[in-house]
Design a protein around this motif. Structure first.
Motif, mmCIF file in Angstrom:
data_model
loop_
_atom_site.group_PDB
_atom_site.id
_atom_site.type_symbol
_atom_site.label_atom_id
_atom_site.label_comp_id
_atom_site.label_asym_id
_atom_site.label_seq_id
_atom_site.Cartn_x
_atom_site.Cartn_y
_atom_site.Cartn_z
ATOM 1 N N PRO A 141 -4.391 3.302 42.681
ATOM 2 C CA PRO A 141 -4.411 3.833 41.304
ATOM 3 C C PRO A 141 -5.358 5.023 41.166
ATOM 4 N N GLY A 142 -5.265 5.690 39.984
ATOM 5 C CA GLY A 142 -6.216 6.747 39.664
ATOM 6 C C GLY A 142 -7.496 6.168 39.102
ATOM 7 N N PRO A 143 -8.534 7.000 38.853
ATOM 8 C CA PRO A 143 -9.808 6.479 38.344
ATOM 9 C C PRO A 143 -9.696 6.146 36.847
ATOM 10 N N PRO A 144 -10.486 5.158 36.383
ATOM 11 C CA PRO A 144 -10.549 4.883 34.943
ATOM 12 C C PRO A 144 -11.108 6.104 34.186
ATOM 13 N N THR A 145 -10.847 6.165 32.877
ATOM 14 C CA THR A 145 -11.262 7.337 32.066
ATOM 15 C C THR A 145 -12.157 6.890 30.927
ATOM 16 N N LYS A 146 -12.889 7.895 30.383
ATOM 17 C CA LYS A 146 -13.705 7.724 29.175
ATOM 18 C C LYS A 146 -14.676 6.558 29.307
ATOM 19 N N MET A 147 -15.414 6.519 30.441
ATOM 20 C CA MET A 147 -16.424 5.484 30.589
ATOM 21 C C MET A 147 -17.706 5.930 29.893
ATOM 22 N N LYS A 148 -18.334 4.997 29.106
ATOM 23 C CA LYS A 148 -19.554 5.343 28.374
ATOM 24 C C LYS A 148 -20.412 4.099 28.194
ATOM 25 N N VAL A 149 -21.727 4.370 27.936
ATOM 26 C CA VAL A 149 -22.674 3.309 27.622
ATOM 27 C C VAL A 149 -22.694 3.180 26.109
ATOM 28 N N THR A 150 -22.278 2.033 25.621
ATOM 29 C CA THR A 150 -22.171 1.862 24.167
ATOM 30 C C THR A 150 -23.425 1.275 23.552
ATOM 31 N N ASP A 151 -24.250 0.557 24.317
ATOM 32 C CA ASP A 151 -25.432 -0.069 23.729
ATOM 33 C C ASP A 151 -26.408 -0.420 24.834
ATOM 34 N N VAL A 152 -27.727 -0.355 24.491
ATOM 35 C CA VAL A 152 -28.794 -0.735 25.422
ATOM 36 C C VAL A 152 -29.769 -1.624 24.675
ATOM 37 N N TRP A 153 -30.080 -2.780 25.230
ATOM 38 C CA TRP A 153 -31.097 -3.653 24.639
ATOM 39 C C TRP A 153 -31.792 -4.428 25.752
ATOM 40 N N GLY A 154 -33.125 -4.499 25.649
ATOM 41 C CA GLY A 154 -33.906 -5.204 26.656
ATOM 42 C C GLY A 154 -33.638 -4.652 28.047
ATOM 43 N N PHE A 155 -33.192 -5.552 28.930
ATOM 44 C CA PHE A 155 -32.860 -5.160 30.299
ATOM 45 C C PHE A 155 -31.355 -4.995 30.485
ATOM 46 N N ASN A 156 -30.581 -4.879 29.404
ATOM 47 C CA ASN A 156 -29.130 -4.884 29.452
ATOM 48 C C ASN A 156 -28.561 -3.597 28.914
ATOM 49 N N ALA A 157 -27.296 -3.307 29.393
ATOM 50 C CA ALA A 157 -26.564 -2.137 28.896
ATOM 51 C C ALA A 157 -25.100 -2.521 28.786
ATOM 52 N N ALA A 158 -24.452 -2.200 27.637
ATOM 53 C CA ALA A 158 -23.026 -2.482 27.413
ATOM 54 C C ALA A 158 -22.210 -1.256 27.793
ATOM 55 N N LEU A 159 -21.106 -1.509 28.605
ATOM 56 C CA LEU A 159 -20.276 -0.423 29.121
ATOM 57 C C LEU A 159 -18.839 -0.625 28.670
ATOM 58 N N GLU A 160 -18.130 0.503 28.398
ATOM 59 C CA GLU A 160 -16.714 0.477 28.053
ATOM 60 C C GLU A 160 -16.010 1.642 28.729
ATOM 61 N N TRP A 161 -14.682 1.475 29.019
ATOM 62 C CA TRP A 161 -13.864 2.533 29.599
ATOM 63 C C TRP A 161 -12.408 2.275 29.280
ATOM 64 N N GLU A 162 -11.522 3.177 29.656
ATOM 65 C CA GLU A 162 -10.085 3.041 29.438
ATOM 66 C C GLU A 162 -9.370 2.946 30.781
ATOM 67 N N ALA A 163 -8.185 2.298 30.769
ATOM 68 C CA ALA A 163 -7.403 2.126 31.993
ATOM 69 C C ALA A 163 -7.004 3.472 32.576
ATOM 70 N N PRO A 164 -6.760 3.559 33.898
ATOM 71 C CA PRO A 164 -6.385 4.850 34.511
ATOM 72 C C PRO A 164 -4.996 5.300 34.036
ATOM 73 N N LYS A 165 -4.829 6.591 34.020
ATOM 74 C CA LYS A 165 -3.533 7.142 33.623
ATOM 75 C C LYS A 165 -2.454 6.813 34.673
ATOM 76 N N ASP A 166 -2.829 6.777 35.988
ATOM 77 C CA ASP A 166 -1.883 6.458 37.074
ATOM 78 C C ASP A 166 -2.238 5.086 37.631
ATOM 79 N N ASP A 167 -1.345 4.092 37.370
ATOM 80 C CA ASP A 167 -1.624 2.748 37.873
ATOM 81 C C ASP A 167 -1.109 2.528 39.293
ATOM 82 N N GLY A 168 -0.607 3.553 39.994
ATOM 83 C CA GLY A 168 -0.108 3.413 41.364
ATOM 84 C C GLY A 168 1.227 2.714 41.446
ATOM 85 N N ASN A 169 1.945 2.643 40.318
ATOM 86 C CA ASN A 169 3.284 2.035 40.253
ATOM 87 C C ASN A 169 3.231 0.512 40.361
#
Length: 1134
Positions: free
Chosen positions: A921-949
């Motif tokens: 497949p292709g790489p995931p898109t629009k990955m970002k850090v949505t929140d940081v608290w204490g020793f933790n960080a929340a991450l989100e992204w979108e599925a790749p445009k090319d799933d490799g069929n």
């Protein structure tokens, strides 16, 4: 014929000869497991199959003293050779050698049903006959076995009252009165039978100590001790005895092939304990053969290059504890490297059947027909000889009763040889020649016969000749001579030699030459007086056997004495010495040829003359000899056990007509020639029979005339008796078209030693007699397509197998075949794995085979997504029965729905299959850090445009510190498009990236986060705990005391001790409780608590008690020792 088995394990002196090996429970399981080893199964040449048509019953009961017959039957209808039956007891014991008074074996054969019946009869059964038995039948590569158990019960004989004596009549008369039964009733009422208590031997054994087993068995007549112990173990539940010395005992038994290595291993509780290894109760010493090793708790005994002597019981002993095992040596099969030769001898000759085996000391069993030859039993008739790998069966003097087939068996091979014995036939090699001698001369009769041991007698005119001083008879080898000295007129007559024991006589005539002296005139013309008797077959021909001596005495008369001249042709013979010479005597001329040769044959002339005239006589000397060897010996044809031999007559017949020929043969590589005929064979062609198929033979021929036997001819080229195979089987028609017919068949049942080279296929029209060959070259496969056949004709087909011996009988179809193609609807048969979606990765090869059927040949067409396929992208190849879709390297554009259309005229069939080519497949898109608290960080992204069929099956998330830029995996196979990264380091800044994953693996590139996560520091105060110093003060204490010593005066010495204490103690040395001050004789040292006192060259006055005292503010400690000073003595003064 029973096949030999490996030598049995030697049994102890107290064991029965019919007992099976004594093993603990479960001992046989190791042997069975060993047999189930796949590596060994591959080497096994026999195949388990059902050969029995009738097996013995599984459980058989017999009463002590009665007979029992066990029957097994084998059907030989489908067998190529005679089956071999073995009867076994237990697992190893072959009962074939136990045949005798109590056990007999019988074998019968029914020619109509082709069934072999084998019987084992136990006569007057004993308790020792109880046990598990097995009958095993083998034939070539097949075998079958059946097990059964025999139980022997004790006989129960109840005492019966003599009730007939109770039938008494009331009166005294024998036949008078009425029957009175009252006596019987009273007897029955008063009779008290004293019954002995029934003792259950098994209960007695069950409750007895093992040391009493042998005594009980002897008392109650039990001879099968091993069978008793096995049954007792089944009845008696033995509680496992806890062993305090062994963690793991030796296995119950081990099995190993001869020559291989075996390791015995056990584990002991104490890793430092010493163990002993015993073999049959004797301790084993370490050597190159026996290697004993210790590794922690494991103790091993390694036995290298095992032999039959290693088949024994072994023990590992730890103190009083023991563990036992047994080793069984499996002897590898012994093969026969040199086969047995056939013998064709006459009565009285010595015969030696010799074979060579693959190993020295191997056991070879000899059989005459189906009877085993045993050394102790047959020592008077046969001798058995062993010399390394050579084994020889010797027959000193062969007679007609020895005729038959002899076999030699090992546990891995078999060979046989045939012995043919003929009655003695004496041959006359040299006949007696007639003699003509004068008075006082010597007469010698000589003849030669074929046997140098034959004696005989001489007769004159029917009267036996007895030896005298003048007549002597000798016998040297094959020559018999009669010598008569000083011949007299009465010696003339017919002499005959008659061999003892043969209806044969050899005769010759002795002619006495009488000299008459007559008065003649002085002028008498010469005259030659020839004696026409003796060797002269006509008036002027003399026959001489080559090698014999010719002496021709010719009487000559005439006055004066004539001159004699001998000539051969035109050459005069004048020599008086040598091989050919002329001797002159008074009134005689002697012509002598010593050792006649073929070149001496010719016309000889004797001419005598004097003044009164001359006389001539011509003689023809004919030299006869044994013929030359036959020429051009060759084999013209062979059969299964025969061969046809032809040869040319010898170039020279020896001067006399040939009587015939003698033939001999031998196996190639052997030096032993076997005679094929004793009577003279007149023809020049001969069919040799009774040969072994597949064995190379050579032949030679001797020519025979009345003089003797020629030298042997040159050996023929080696030939092998072989026969054509049997006909092929199951010939059938596989397919028919308008011009072809496809035939199938199976190989012949009987192929033989000639092998199988191929097949010939022939056909002819129905009603025709001329068969045409369909294949120009031999067909090696078991199928063939006959082409070019006329449409609509009925054709007969047949197939012949071909090998070096020729063509086999043909296999013919039962009815003719009509050459016309049959219409069959098209049908596509999609394989099961292609009925669902077919998935492959990019770059892989695709090779799909789709079988179909239909007649005539259908047309296959491929479509992709409704359009014809592009031949540049996809390769297609079709045959009569299938079509192949081939893609060398799959690409994404190859994905789609493929449809196969199969057409025959207006009929068609369709089938579809879906092919999906997948990639990473292709790489995931629009990955970002949505929140940081204490020793933790929340991450989100979108599925790749090319799933490799194909479907995305997860994500891999990684983090990196902005300082080091080293990436570490946070999550693998994360199914959602978000996650939380935990355990981040405070005060650092982190960046993130994510990979997508499908069936092909992770994406080549990662989707990086657009922002970072900063883990902020918080205010923290560190409180130090106060430091508390540890108190190390302690009372002085000596850790090593002073030791008493004895030294020699004049030699410096040192005493020492060690002390501990804090604060550092003060050290005081004292001698006899007196403080040693600053005396230079003493040197005191203190090195980190080690105290030493050096005494320089002490004298006798320095002896005494020395003490050392340590003192500090916490206390005091003191140690002391005794020092003895002895004066040195001078050894010279002693």
């Amino acid at each position: 014929m029973p096949e030999p088995v490996p030598a049995e394990k030697p049994e102890g002196p107290e064991e029965s000869a019919e007992e099976e090996p004594l093993l603990p429970d479960g001992a046989y399981s190791d042997g069975d497991d060993a047999k189930a080893n796949p590596a060994e199964e591959e080497n096994m040449s026999t195949e388990l199959t059902g050969l029995f048509v009738e097996k013995p019953k599984e459980n058989l009961d017999v009463v002590v003293g009665s007979d029992l017959t066990i029957i097994a039957k084998v059907d030989s209808t489908n067998l190529t050779r005679k089956p071999t039956m073995k009867w076994l007891k237990g697992k190893w014991m072959d009962l074939g050698s136990k045949a005798g008074k109590h056990m007999q074996f019988k074998e019968t054969y029914d020619r109509n049903t082709k069934i072999y019946t084998y019987e084992m009869k136990i006569i007057k059964a004993k308790v020792g006959h109880a046990g598990v038995y097995r009958c095993e039948v083998t034939v070539k590569d097949k075998c079958d076995s059946s097990s059964f158990e025999i139980s022997v019960e004790a006989s129960q004989q109840e005492a019966q009252a003599d009730i007939f004596s109770a039938f008494k009549r009331s009166d005294a008369g024998e036949d008078d009165g009425d029957l009175d039964f009252s006596a019987l009733l009273k007897t029955a009422k008063k009779r008290k039978v004293k019954e002995e208590p029934v003792i259950d031997v098994w209960e007695l054994l069950k409750n007895a100590h093992p040391s009493e087993y042998e005594k009980i068995a002897f008392e109650y007549g039990i001879t099968d001790l091993r069978g008793m112990l096995k049954r007792l173990k089944k009845m008696k539940v033995v509680e496992p005895k806890h062993c305090e010395a062994f963690l793991k005992r030796l296995e119950n038994c081990y099995s190993v092939e001869k020559g291989k290595k075996i390791v015995l291993r056990c584990e002991v509780v104490d890793p430092n304990v010493t163990v002993k290894w015993l073999k049959n109760g004797q301790e084993i010493k370490p050597s190159a053969k026996y290697i004993m090793e210790t590794n922690g708790n494991v103790r091993t005994l390694t036995i290298n290059k095992t032999s039959l002597a290693d088949d024994a019981a072994y023990e590992c002993v730890v103190g009083e504890e023991k563990c036992f095992t047994e080793i069984f040596i499996k002897e590898p099969p012994v093969t026969i490297t040199k086969l047995m030769d056939d013998y064709h001898v006459v009565v009285g000759e010595r015969v030696e059947f010799e074979v060579e085996v693959s190993e020295e000391g191997a056991h070879v069993m000899w059989f005459f027909e189906d009877i085993e030859l045993v050394k102790d039993k047959d020592s008077t008739k046969y001798r058995f000889k062993k010399d390394g790998k050579k084994h020889t069966l010797i027959i000193q003097e062969a007679t007609l009763e020895y005729i038959g087939m002899y076999h030699a068996w090992t546990n891995g091979g078999h060979t046989k040889g045939e012995l043919e014995v003929e009655e003695k036939q004496l041959q006359v090699l040299q006949d007696i020649a007639d003699l003509t001698v004068r008075a006082t001369d010597q007469a010698l009769f000589k003849c030669e016969v074929s046997d140098d041991k034959v004696t005989g007698k001489w007769f004159k005119d029917g009267v036996e000749v007895l030896p005298t001083e003048r007549i002597k008879m000798t016998h040297i080898g094959r020559f018999h001579r009669l010598l008569i000295e000083n011949v007299k007129p009465e010696d003339a007559g017919d002499y005959t030699f008659i061999p003892d024991g043969y209806a044969l006589s050899i005769s010759a005539k002795l002619n006495f030459l009488e000299i008459k002296v007559d008065y003649v005139p002085r002028q008498d013309p010469p005259k030659i007086h020839l004696d026409t008797s003796g060797n002269m077959v006509s008036q002027n021909t003399i026959i001489v056997v080559a090698g014999n001596k010719l002496r021709l005495d010719v009487e000559i008369t005439g006055e004066p004495a004539p001159t004699v001249v001998w000539t051969k042709g035109d050459q005069p013979i004048t020599a008086t010495e040598g091989r050919i010479r002329v001797e002159a005597r008074k009134d005689l001329s002697c012509f002598v040829i010593e050792g006649a040769e073929r070149e001496d044959e010719g016309n000889y002339t004797i001419c005598v003359n004097n003044v009164a005239g001359e006389d001539k006589a011509m003689l023809f000397v004919k030299i006869v000899d044994v013929p030359d060897p036959p020429e051009n010996l060759r084999c013209t044809s062979v059969g299964e056990d025969c061969a046809s031999i032809i040869w040319d007559p010898p170039a020279f017949d020896g001067g006399v007509p040939l009587k015939g020929y003698l033939m001999e043969r031998k196996k190639k590589g052997s030096s032993r020639w076997t005679k094929l005929n004793f009577d003279v064979y007149e023809a020049s062609t001969y069919e040799a029979k009774r040969m072994i198929e597949g064995v190379m033979y050579e032949m030679r021929v001797f020519a025979i005339n009345s003089i003797g036997m020629s030298q042997p001819s040159l050996s023929s080229k080696p030939f092998m008796p072989i026969a054509p195979t049997s006909e092929p089987i199951r010939l059938n028609v596989h397919d028919v078209t308008d011009s072809t017919c496809t035939l199938k068949w199976q190989a012949p049942e009987k192929i033989g030693a000639g092998g199988l080279d191929g097949y010939i296929i022939e056909y002819c029209k129905e009603g025709g007699t001329e068969w045409e060959v369909a294949n120009q070259e031999l067909c090696e496969k078991q199928g063939f397509v006959v082409r070019g056949l006329p449409v609509g004709e009925k054709i007969n087909f047949r197939v012949k197998a071909v090998n070096i011996a020729g063509h086999s009988p043909p296999a013919v179809l039962s009815q003719p075949v009509t050459i016309r193609e049959i219409m069959e609807y098209p049908k596509i048969r999609i394989p099961r794995e292609l009925r669902t979606k077919y998935v492959r990765k990019v770059g892989e090869k695709i090779n799909l085979t789709i079988p179909f059927q239909g007649k005539p040949r259908p047309v296959a067409t491929w479509f992709k997504d409704g359009e014809p396929i592009d031949p540049k992208m996809v390769n297609v190849r079709s045959t009569n029965v299938d079509t192949i879709l081939f893609i060398r390297e799959a690409e994404r554009e190859h994905s789609g729905t493929y449809e196969l259309v199969l057409k025959i005229e207006n009929m068609e069939d369709r089938a579809s299959l879906v092919i999906r080519i997948v990639d990473k497949p292709g790489p995931p898109t629009k990955m970002k850090v949505t929140d940081v608290w204490g020793f933790n960080a929340a991450l989100e992204w979108e599925a790749p445009k090319d799933d490799g069929n194909c479907e995305i099956i997860g994500y891999t998330i990684q983090k990196a510190d902005m300082k080091t830029k080293e990436w570490f995996t946070v999550y693998e196979h994360n199914r959602r498009t978000n996650c939380t990264a935990s355990d981040l380091i405070i005060g650092n800044e982190f960046m993130f990236r994510v990979y997508s994953e499908n069936l092909c693996g992770l994406s080549d590139e990662a989707g990086p986060s657009k922002n970072t996560a900063v883990i902020a520091k918080t205010d923290l105060a560190h409180k130090r705990s106060p430091f508390k110093e540890k108190d190390t003060s302690c009372v002085p204490k000596f850790t090593q005391p002073l030791i008493d010593r004895s030294i020699v005066a004049g030699y410096s010495t040192t005493i020492s001790c060690s002390v501990k204490g804090y604060p550092k103690p003060k050290i005081v040395w004292m001698k006899n409780k007196m403080i040693i001050g600053q005396d230079p004789k003493f040197l005191m040292r203190n090195n980190q608590g080690v105290l030493t006192l050096n005494i320089r060259k002490p004298g006798t006055f320095d002896g005494g008690k020395y003490s050392c005292m340590a003192v500090n503010e916490l206390g005091t400690d003191e140690v002391e020792c005794k020092l003895d000073i002895r004066v040195a003595t001078d050894p010279d003064k002693k």
